[in-house]
Scaffold this motif. Sequence first.
Motif, PDB file in Angstrom:
ATOM      1  N   SER A   1     -10.845 -19.418  28.230  1.00  0.00           N
ATOM      2  CA  SER A   1     -10.146 -20.655  28.347  1.00  0.00           C
ATOM      3  C   SER A   1     -10.911 -22.000  27.474  1.00  0.00           C
ATOM      4  CB  SER A   1     -11.104 -21.361  29.494  1.00  0.00           C
ATOM      5  OG  SER A   1     -10.543 -20.158  30.819  1.00  0.00           O
ATOM      6  N   ALA A   2     -11.441 -21.417  27.047  1.00  0.00           N
ATOM      7  CA  ALA A   2     -11.447 -22.361  25.726  1.00  0.00           C
ATOM      8  C   ALA A   2     -11.067 -22.363  24.520  1.00  0.00           C
ATOM      9  CB  ALA A   2     -13.219 -21.776  24.504  1.00  0.00           C
ATOM     10  N   CYS A   3      -9.949 -21.018  24.600  1.00  0.00           N
ATOM     11  CA  CYS A   3      -8.774 -21.610  23.823  1.00  0.00           C
ATOM     12  C   CYS A   3      -8.039 -22.739  24.076  1.00  0.00           C
ATOM     13  CB  CYS A   3      -7.451 -20.448  23.669  1.00  0.00           C
ATOM     14  SG  CYS A   3      -8.493 -18.438  22.926  1.00  0.00           S
ATOM     15  N   VAL A   4      -8.025 -23.466  24.996  1.00  0.00           N
ATOM     16  CA  VAL A   4      -6.936 -23.856  25.447  1.00  0.00           C
ATOM     17  C   VAL A   4      -7.561 -25.504  24.083  1.00  0.00           C
ATOM     18  CG1 VAL A   4      -6.821 -26.017  26.720  1.00  0.00           C
ATOM     19  CG2 VAL A   4      -6.580 -23.195  27.596  1.00  0.00           C
ATOM     20  N   THR A   5      -8.522 -25.701  24.038  1.00  0.00           N
ATOM     21  CA  THR A   5      -9.070 -26.645  23.222  1.00  0.00           C
ATOM     22  C   THR A   5     -10.021 -26.378  22.011  1.00  0.00           C
ATOM     23  OG1 THR A   5     -11.265 -25.944  24.503  1.00  0.00           O
ATOM     24  CG2 THR A   5     -10.280 -27.759  25.620  1.00  0.00           C
ATOM     25  N   SER A   6      -9.796 -25.481  21.265  1.00  0.00           N
ATOM     26  CA  SER A   6      -9.668 -24.831  20.408  1.00  0.00           C
ATOM     27  C   SER A   6      -8.791 -24.759  19.383  1.00  0.00           C
ATOM     28  CB  SER A   6     -10.642 -23.084  20.173  1.00  0.00           C
ATOM     29  OG  SER A   6      -9.553 -22.655  20.441  1.00  0.00           O
ATOM     30  N   GLY A   7      -7.613 -25.501  19.868  1.00  0.00           N
ATOM     31  CA  GLY A   7      -6.610 -26.361  18.885  1.00  0.00           C
ATOM     32  C   GLY A   7      -5.446 -26.140  19.512  1.00  0.00           C
ATOM     33  N   GLY A   8      -4.946 -25.278  20.430  1.00  0.00           N
ATOM     34  CA  GLY A   8      -3.661 -24.888  20.939  1.00  0.00           C
ATOM     35  C   GLY A   8      -3.121 -24.240  19.734  1.00  0.00           C
ATOM     36  N   ASN A   9      -1.532 -24.365  20.053  1.00  0.00           N
ATOM     37  CA  ASN A   9      -0.385 -23.699  19.820  1.00  0.00           C
ATOM     38  C   ASN A   9      -1.085 -24.372  17.777  1.00  0.00           C
ATOM     39  OD1 ASN A   9      -0.228 -21.638  20.873  1.00  0.00           O
ATOM     40  ND2 ASN A   9       1.853 -22.886  21.753  1.00  0.00           N
ATOM     41  N   ASP A  10      -1.237 -25.716  17.957  1.00  0.00           N
ATOM     42  CA  ASP A  10      -1.528 -26.646  16.721  1.00  0.00           C
ATOM     43  C   ASP A  10      -1.774 -25.840  15.216  1.00  0.00           C
ATOM     44  OD1 ASP A  10      -0.812 -28.994  18.198  1.00  0.00           O
ATOM     45  OD2 ASP A  10      -2.564 -29.551  19.010  1.00  0.00           O
ATOM     46  N   ASP A  11      -3.294 -24.908  16.274  1.00  0.00           N
ATOM     47  CA  ASP A  11      -3.335 -24.265  14.494  1.00  0.00           C
ATOM     48  C   ASP A  11      -2.697 -22.699  14.699  1.00  0.00           C
ATOM     49  OD1 ASP A  11      -4.598 -23.539  17.037  1.00  0.00           O
ATOM     50  OD2 ASP A  11      -6.773 -23.393  16.039  1.00  0.00           O
ATOM     51  N   LYS A  12      -1.276 -22.676  15.010  1.00  0.00           N
ATOM     52  CA  LYS A  12      -1.206 -21.554  15.056  1.00  0.00           C
ATOM     53  C   LYS A  12      -0.897 -20.614  13.263  1.00  0.00           C
ATOM     54  CE  LYS A  12       3.969 -19.187  16.209  1.00  0.00           C
ATOM     55  NZ  LYS A  12       5.053 -19.586  17.023  1.00  0.00           N
ATOM     56  N   PRO A  13      -0.579 -20.391  13.046  1.00  0.00           N
ATOM     57  CA  PRO A  13      -0.764 -19.258  11.942  1.00  0.00           C
ATOM     58  C   PRO A  13       0.783 -19.665  11.286  1.00  0.00           C
ATOM     59  CG  PRO A  13      -2.088 -17.970  13.091  1.00  0.00           C
ATOM     60  CD  PRO A  13      -1.397 -18.920  13.455  1.00  0.00           C
ATOM     61  N   ALA A  14       0.205 -19.910   9.881  1.00  0.00           N
ATOM     62  CA  ALA A  14       2.370 -20.608   8.780  1.00  0.00           C
ATOM     63  C   ALA A  14       3.013 -19.123   9.214  1.00  0.00           C
ATOM     64  CB  ALA A  14       2.218 -20.101   7.231  1.00  0.00           C
ATOM     65  N   ALA A  15       4.206 -19.581   9.481  1.00  0.00           N
ATOM     66  CA  ALA A  15       5.222 -18.316  10.218  1.00  0.00           C
ATOM     67  C   ALA A  15       5.481 -17.386   8.697  1.00  0.00           C
ATOM     68  CB  ALA A  15       6.161 -19.159  10.599  1.00  0.00           C
ATOM     69  N   ASN A  16       5.010 -15.825   9.410  1.00  0.00           N
ATOM     70  CA  ASN A  16       5.376 -15.044   8.400  1.00  0.00           C
ATOM     71  C   ASN A  16       6.298 -14.383   9.006  1.00  0.00           C
ATOM     72  OD1 ASN A  16       4.693 -13.249   6.257  1.00  0.00           O
ATOM     73  ND2 ASN A  16       2.964 -12.422   8.090  1.00  0.00           N
ATOM     74  N   THR A  17       7.737 -14.822   8.345  1.00  0.00           N
ATOM     75  CA  THR A  17       9.133 -14.572   8.299  1.00  0.00           C
ATOM     76  C   THR A  17       9.665 -14.345   7.297  1.00  0.00           C
ATOM     77  OG1 THR A  17       9.631 -17.025   8.796  1.00  0.00           O
ATOM     78  CG2 THR A  17       9.158 -15.405  10.774  1.00  0.00           C
ATOM     79  N   GLY A  18      11.294 -13.248   8.005  1.00  0.00           N
ATOM     80  CA  GLY A  18      12.028 -13.131   6.273  1.00  0.00           C
ATOM     81  C   GLY A  18      13.051 -13.851   6.942  1.00  0.00           C
ATOM     82  N   ASN A  19      14.362 -13.571   6.212  1.00  0.00           N
ATOM     83  CA  ASN A  19      15.897 -13.796   6.737  1.00  0.00           C
ATOM     84  C   ASN A  19      16.277 -12.964   7.691  1.00  0.00           C
ATOM     85  OD1 ASN A  19      15.472 -16.135   3.988  1.00  0.00           O
ATOM     86  ND2 ASN A  19      16.213 -14.455   2.504  1.00  0.00           N
ATOM     87  N   LYS A  20      16.938 -14.011   8.701  1.00  0.00           N
ATOM     88  CA  LYS A  20      17.188 -13.114   9.673  1.00  0.00           C
ATOM     89  C   LYS A  20      18.873 -12.683   9.423  1.00  0.00           C
ATOM     90  CE  LYS A  20      15.420 -16.060  12.962  1.00  0.00           C
ATOM     91  NZ  LYS A  20      15.735 -17.086  14.161  1.00  0.00           N
ATOM     92  N   SER A  21      19.280 -11.657   9.804  1.00  0.00           N
ATOM     93  CA  SER A  21      20.897 -11.176   9.587  1.00  0.00           C
ATOM     94  C   SER A  21      21.049 -10.032  10.309  1.00  0.00           C
ATOM     95  CB  SER A  21      20.545 -10.001   8.426  1.00  0.00           C
ATOM     96  OG  SER A  21      20.150  -9.433   7.925  1.00  0.00           O
ATOM     97  N   ALA A  22      22.551  -9.883  10.700  1.00  0.00           N
ATOM     98  CA  ALA A  22      22.704  -8.159  11.818  1.00  0.00           C
ATOM     99  C   ALA A  22      21.657  -7.440  11.786  1.00  0.00           C
ATOM    100  CB  ALA A  22      24.189  -7.888  11.361  1.00  0.00           C
ATOM    101  N   ASP A  23      21.449  -6.694   9.876  1.00  0.00           N
ATOM    102  CA  ASP A  23      20.392  -6.138  10.616  1.00  0.00           C
ATOM    103  C   ASP A  23      19.551  -6.185  11.207  1.00  0.00           C
ATOM    104  OD1 ASP A  23      20.260  -2.866   9.877  1.00  0.00           O
ATOM    105  OD2 ASP A  23      19.118  -3.397   8.534  1.00  0.00           O
ATOM    106  N   ASN A  24      18.026  -7.703  10.410  1.00  0.00           N
ATOM    107  CA  ASN A  24      17.125  -8.087  10.759  1.00  0.00           C
ATOM    108  C   ASN A  24      17.399  -9.172  11.605  1.00  0.00           C
ATOM    109  OD1 ASN A  24      14.295  -8.209  10.473  1.00  0.00           O
ATOM    110  ND2 ASN A  24      14.523  -9.645   8.524  1.00  0.00           N
TER     111      ASN A  24
END
Length: 467
Positions: free
Chosen positions: A25-48
């Motif tokens: 429950s402490a996670c709620v007050t430890s930043g919530g989704n505001d401190d979510k790690p930077a997106a680690n994503t690539g380009n979207k495609s039909a195969d991805n």
Amino acid sequence: MPTYPSRRSLLQGAAGIAIAAPLLSACVTSGGNDDKPAANTGNKSADNPLGVKDDAPLEVVIFKGGYGDDYAKHAEDLYKGKHAKATIDHKGIQKVGEALQPRFVANTPPDVVDNTGAGRLDLATLVGAKQLSDLTELLDAPSFDDANTKVRDTLLPGVVDDGTFDKQVLTLNFTYTVWGLWYSKPLFASKGWTYPKTWDEMLALCATIKAAGIAPWTYQGKYPEYINDPLLSMAAKTGGEALLKSVDNLEPNAWKSDALKAAAEAFAELAAKGYIMSGSEALSHTESQAAWCQGKAAFIPCGSWLESEQKGVAPSGFDMAMGPVPARTSSDKMGPAAVQAASSESFIVPAKAKNVAGGMDYLRILFSKQSAKAFAQSAGTLPAVAGATDGLTLSSGLGSTRDAIKAAGKEAFTFRFRTWYAELAKAVDDATGELVNKRATATEWADRIQKAADAIAKDSGVKKYTR
């Protein structure tokens, strides 16, 4: 004899056992989704379609219980086939909550987690702390098997609903459990008995079985939730979707409906006629199931894990099978083939995972027919993917549950109150125990449960859900 959670309790995918809830429950007050790690994503495609970064590492944590973790490794191999540069850190563990609770608090969770087992993380707390990714994008992505079919359209009835909280899909359950009445096909064939389709047929057959010197029914008396399942299934068939909603939404007088009282009366009559094996109330699930395998009773209520649980107990040639709960009336709103079913083995993608896209794509692969079929072969359990067992040679029990789901079609249903409101679930269990042991009438049963439901509805401290 020591007590322990029933298998039904461990299969529930929502409220669960509260592992480290205060710390989470402490996670709620430890930043919530505001401190979510930077997106680690690539380009979207039909195969991805989910935009996985090809060389992003993937960490997978699997509950290594009765199903082992080979099925998860098989999906990891398929993932590597799509993302060849990715390294996969696989962990097969048993105490999921103990191992991962500190990592959720520290905002360093794995990318995908099989949150299952008696020591799992408390799902309600994770939901409240906004620690889980919304899986809608995954469900709307093309399936691994067929680019023209969305993932959501490959799943068995109720799987998406089972993982939905406040209109967000936050978990995806991999196995599928069906509840009904179990019997031995050779025993019935040798006696010339036919599985009953109506409750009147059931009572007539019970009289014949009792005359043959066999108890018609037994049940897991120490855990009366097992005999709740056929009672509630009967009521659901009579009352239909409206009844399911009224009960789960804590509506006034829902438990006093004609459908529920009629079902309670049916089970009170079963007990009054002496059709439940003497002494069943004192038996654990292992003891009652062993007695059933020994031919001391003809029917036992249970979920589809029964066959696996009775390996080494059921004699050779026992050939158990599951049938749907007989209809109570001729005017039921659901057909005679309708069955209670729900998904379990809960998978989550943490919101603060380093590779959310990779976690979702792993689930896209895990929930493919190719992966689910391999699981069915190794685990002997029905996966939550439609058609995953097609073409396989199945055991008697698993084959009967697969056939039951096919016959039910869209009339596979489930109640949600048991996973949403633990106190109400216990009230129902206790009341049904009294009912089938002739210490309460159907009216008293309904009044007792309605009082418990009303108390929860009025309690502002209890989080409410609706369907």
